[in-house]
Design a protein around this motif. Structure first.
Motif, short mmCIF file in Angstrom:
data_model
loop_
_atom_site.label_atom_id
_atom_site.label_comp_id
_atom_site.label_asym_id
_atom_site.label_seq_id
_atom_site.Cartn_x
_atom_site.Cartn_y
_atom_site.Cartn_z
N ASP A 1 -39.29 29.26 75.94
CA ASP A 1 -37.94 29.47 76.46
C ASP A 1 -36.88 29.10 75.43
OD1 ASP A 1 -36.28 29.88 79.10
OD2 ASP A 1 -35.50 28.05 78.17
N HIS A 2 -35.78 29.85 75.40
CA HIS A 2 -34.68 29.59 74.48
C HIS A 2 -33.41 29.14 75.20
CE1 HIS A 2 -36.73 32.83 71.77
NE2 HIS A 2 -37.35 31.66 71.71
N GLY A 3 -33.51 28.88 76.50
CA GLY A 3 -32.31 28.57 77.28
C GLY A 3 -32.14 27.11 77.65
N TYR B 1 -35.45 30.89 85.30
CA TYR B 1 -36.22 32.01 84.77
C TYR B 1 -36.29 31.87 83.26
CZ TYR B 1 -31.31 33.41 84.72
OH TYR B 1 -29.94 33.42 84.58
N GLU C 1 -28.54 25.78 77.50
CA GLU C 1 -27.70 26.28 78.59
C GLU C 1 -27.94 25.48 79.86
OE1 GLU C 1 -27.92 30.56 79.07
OE2 GLU C 1 -28.64 30.76 77.01
N ARG C 2 -29.19 25.24 80.15
CA ARG C 2 -29.50 24.50 81.38
C ARG C 2 -29.07 23.03 81.28
NH1 ARG C 2 -34.16 27.32 80.41
NH2 ARG C 2 -34.37 29.21 81.66
N ILE D 1 -35.66 32.46 79.56
CA ILE D 1 -34.59 33.03 78.75
C ILE D 1 -35.09 33.12 77.31
CG2 ILE D 1 -32.25 32.67 77.87
CD1 ILE D 1 -31.62 31.13 80.43
N THR D 2 -35.05 34.31 76.74
CA THR D 2 -35.49 34.50 75.35
C THR D 2 -34.48 35.36 74.60
OG1 THR D 2 -36.81 36.46 75.93
CG2 THR D 2 -37.93 34.32 75.99
N TYR D 3 -34.43 35.18 73.30
CA TYR D 3 -33.55 35.97 72.44
C TYR D 3 -34.39 36.60 71.34
CZ TYR D 3 -30.01 33.26 74.88
OH TYR D 3 -29.24 32.69 75.86
N LYS E 1 -30.45 28.60 86.48
CA LYS E 1 -31.12 29.69 85.76
C LYS E 1 -32.64 29.50 85.72
CE LYS E 1 -27.04 30.54 82.91
NZ LYS E 1 -26.50 30.76 81.55
N GLU F 1 -26.62 21.89 79.64
CA GLU F 1 -25.17 21.86 79.81
C GLU F 1 -24.80 21.89 81.29
OE1 GLU F 1 -21.30 21.44 78.68
OE2 GLU F 1 -23.09 21.33 77.41
#
Length: 268
Positions: free
Chosen positions: A218-220, A153, A223-224, A155-157, A151, A226
């Protein structure tokens, strides 16, 4: 295709008569004569992989890309390789030069010439462990498929800001080194773990994961991390430093991988 076996084939002459439809070949004043030994492969014939050598007049200040263009222009128009910007930015002309992954547009002939003035032979082959399509061109899709898995790129929420996502110079400096990656695949194709197992994400994927994991906007990251904690993730790195040595942009690849490992340990 595997690495081409055997000895050099016929040495290409500098005269137009040696190849059909070639132009008269100019010889620059002050040029030295070098032999460029190139791995050849054409899927449209049954010759398989082999070596072919060419005698090329070149100036010490010429880049290896200049020599390849000379061969294609004057000695053998069928020679196939990628190139684009010719300034070390696009990464298109990554290949093995004397057994080391390099960008042909960044390597000067004078850096390959022996100091004792002995005859010079330069070997050029495609990147290792990626499928060869023709001559020096490899299929980059296996490399990019692994790159996309992490991923790469932002990632934001939550709601987007009205203008922009601000970041301090100190936060930007945290991942500055890994923003330099040009996705040339020099690091990944130099990795012994990737040679043995093509499902291993590889150094380039880790570098680009690092670039976002440590980005304060970034908020991901979770995820990365993991993804990188998987069997094909960062724990398979053996810290051989091949990737760091191969990077044409001078990225401290092994250091970035180590920082991702540390992030996984502290997160866990």
């Amino acid at each position: 295709m595997t690495q081409p076996p055997g000895e050099p084939d016929t040495v290409g002459s500098l005269t137009a008569a040696t190849r059909p439809h070639t132009k008269p070949a100019p010889v620059p004043e002050g040029a030295v004569m070098v032999i460029v030994k190139i791995a050849r492969f054409n899927p449209d014939n049954d010759r398989g992989s082999y070596w072919e050598s060419f005698r090329v007049p070149a100036l010490p200040t010429d880049r290896m890309l200049n020599l390849l263009i000379y061969i294609k222009s004057y000695l053998d128009g069928t020679l196939t390789f990628r190139r684009s910007c010719a300034h070390g930015i696009c990464g298109s002309d990554a290949m093995q030069i004397n057994g080391i992954n390099r960008l042909a547009c960044k390597i000067l002939l004078k850096d390959l010439l022996p100091r004792d003035g002995a005859p010079t032979t330069i070997t050029i082959a495609p990147l290792r462990s990626l499928p060869v399509e023709k001559d020096l061109i490899v299929n980059m899709e296996p490399f990019f498929n692994l790159y996309r898995e992490i991923k790469p790129y932002l990632i934001t929420y939550g709601p987007a800001p009205e203008r922009e996502r601000l970041q301090s110079p100190a936060d930007r400096a945290r991942f500055d080194d890994t923003t330099k990656c040009i996705l040339c695949a020099c690091c990944t194709s130099s990795c012994p773990v990737y040679w043995a197992e093509k499902t291993y994400y590889g150094p380039a994927a880790f570098v680009n994961a690092h670039r976002f994991i440590f980005d304060s906007r970034d908020h991901g990251a979770a995820e990365r991390l993991e993804i990188l904690n998987d069997i094909d993730g960062v724990w398979r790195c053996r810290t051989t430093f091949n990737c760091t040595q191969a990077c044409p942009r001078g990225i401290q690849v092994t250091k970035a991988i180590t920082e991702v490992k540390r992030a996984l340990m502290f997160t866990r």
